[in-house]
Design a protein around this motif. Structure first.
Motif, PDB file in Angstrom:
ATOM      1  N   VAL A 134       0.527  -1.616   0.059  1.00  0.00           N
ATOM      2  CA  VAL A 134       0.067   0.132  -0.315  1.00  0.00           C
ATOM      3  C   VAL A 134       0.584   1.256  -0.113  1.00  0.00           C
ATOM      4  O   VAL A 134       2.304   1.422   0.112  1.00  0.00           O
ATOM      5  N   ARG A 135       0.626   2.242  -0.051  1.00  0.00           N
ATOM      6  CA  ARG A 135       0.850   3.888  -0.753  1.00  0.00           C
ATOM      7  C   ARG A 135       1.281   4.208   1.160  1.00  0.00           C
ATOM      8  O   ARG A 135       0.352   4.327   1.372  1.00  0.00           O
ATOM      9  N   VAL A 136       2.817   4.700   0.791  1.00  0.00           N
ATOM     10  CA  VAL A 136       3.020   5.434   2.206  1.00  0.00           C
ATOM     11  C   VAL A 136       1.557   6.419   2.740  1.00  0.00           C
ATOM     12  O   VAL A 136       1.488   6.728   3.779  1.00  0.00           O
ATOM     13  N   ASN A 137       1.751   7.651   1.262  1.00  0.00           N
ATOM     14  CA  ASN A 137       0.507   8.186   1.092  1.00  0.00           C
ATOM     15  C   ASN A 137       0.545   9.171   0.240  1.00  0.00           C
ATOM     16  O   ASN A 137       0.993   8.054  -0.946  1.00  0.00           O
ATOM     17  N   SER A 138      -0.033   9.816  -0.422  1.00  0.00           N
ATOM     18  CA  SER A 138      -0.587  10.175  -1.324  1.00  0.00           C
ATOM     19  C   SER A 138       0.421  10.909  -2.453  1.00  0.00           C
ATOM     20  O   SER A 138       0.426  11.196  -3.686  1.00  0.00           O
TER      21      SER A 138
END
Length: 279
Positions: A134-138
């Motif tokens: 999953v992405r750490v953030n956008s």
């Protein structure tokens, strides 16, 4: 560091004919684990390229090993869940609370549209039992790492490294281009920053000439530049008295690289500076 040649500098049985790059070496007890990017091969040993035919595809893999005695296990793919045409690079590995935590930089729209990079994370009891990435953030991220206590993020055309977590800082570096950020797995407060100096006309395999510095985020100072046998290194990994790095491979393509291991490295004085600012 001791000036000691390893029994096997580049064993030919663990990577076959594949190109290997961007290593990360970690030790847990007596066991070493190597994460790295590899360029998959097609039937005639040609590297697999994107649909646009412009970029080699790098995918992550891992193996249990002991470079000090030339012992290497079977290479396993790191199953991230990203699409087959996407790039996976710059892996990092840490262990917290009995779990393995992996981060890497991955692409979106590779060969099909406007390509972007993001920082991803995965966790689980072992490397073959990780949850999908999953992405750490956008935010877009060309280089960096995540572990439960610390995140580092930067973009290629920037000289700024953003630290968030246990340490919150904005590192203003002398680099004009940033290529990789990782950490010493034995001393995680020491982060490794690979970049190129603005105005330096020298090239490495057609790319800006690399330097890798070690920065202590607790002491807030540059400890020096990493040198292998007196030479600059490209996107290396440090694990105590072991260095893993990439050296030019069998052809002249810019990304024709092979991972090598050595104890013949040093952290030498450097004029490259980093200024720690509030984030």
């Amino acid at each position: 560091m001791p000036n000691t040649a390893l029994p096997t500098t580049l064993p030919s049985n663990w990577e076959g004919q594949e190109l290997t790059h961007m290593p990360f070496l970690a030790r847990r007890g007596r066991r070493f684990t190597l994460l790295f990017a590899r360029s998959p091969m097609m039937g005639r040993r040609a590297p697999l390229y994107s649909r646009a035919g412009k970029k080699r595809i790098w995918r992550l893999a891992w193996t249990v090993c002991n470079p000090k005695v030339g012992s290497y296990g079977e290479v396993q793919p790191l199953r991230t869940g990203l699409g087959r045409n996407e790039l996976e690079c710059s892996p990092c590995l840490s262990y917290h609370d009995g779990n393995a935590h992996v981060s890497f930089v991955g692409s979106t729209n590779h060969g099909t549209g406007e390509m972007k990079y993001h920082l991803y994370r995965m966790s689980g009891p072992s490397l073959d039992e990780l949850a999908p990435a999953v992405r750490v953030n956008s935010e877009e991220c060309y280089c960096g790492f995540w572990r439960p206590d610390q995140t580092a993020m930067a973009n290629y055309d920037s000289n700024i490294v953003h630290l968030r977590g246990a340490v919150n800082l904005r590192l203003d570096t002398d680099f004009g281009v940033l290529a990789r950020i990782s950490f010493d797995s034995e001393s995680p407060e020491r982060i490794l920053i690979t970049g190129a100096i603005a105005g330096d006309s020298r090239r490495f395999r057609g790319r800006p000439f690399p330097h890798t510095i070690v920065y202590d985020i607790h002491e807030r100072r540059v400890l020096g530049e990493v040198l292998h046998s007196g030479n600059n290194v490209y996107k290396p990994s440090m694990c105590g008295d072991l260095l893993a790095t990439a050296r030019p491979g069998p052809d002249k393509a810019s990304e024709s690289l092979k991972v090598v291991f050595s104890q013949d490295f040093s952290i030498a004085p450097t004029t490259i500076q980093v200024r720690a600012l509030s984030e």
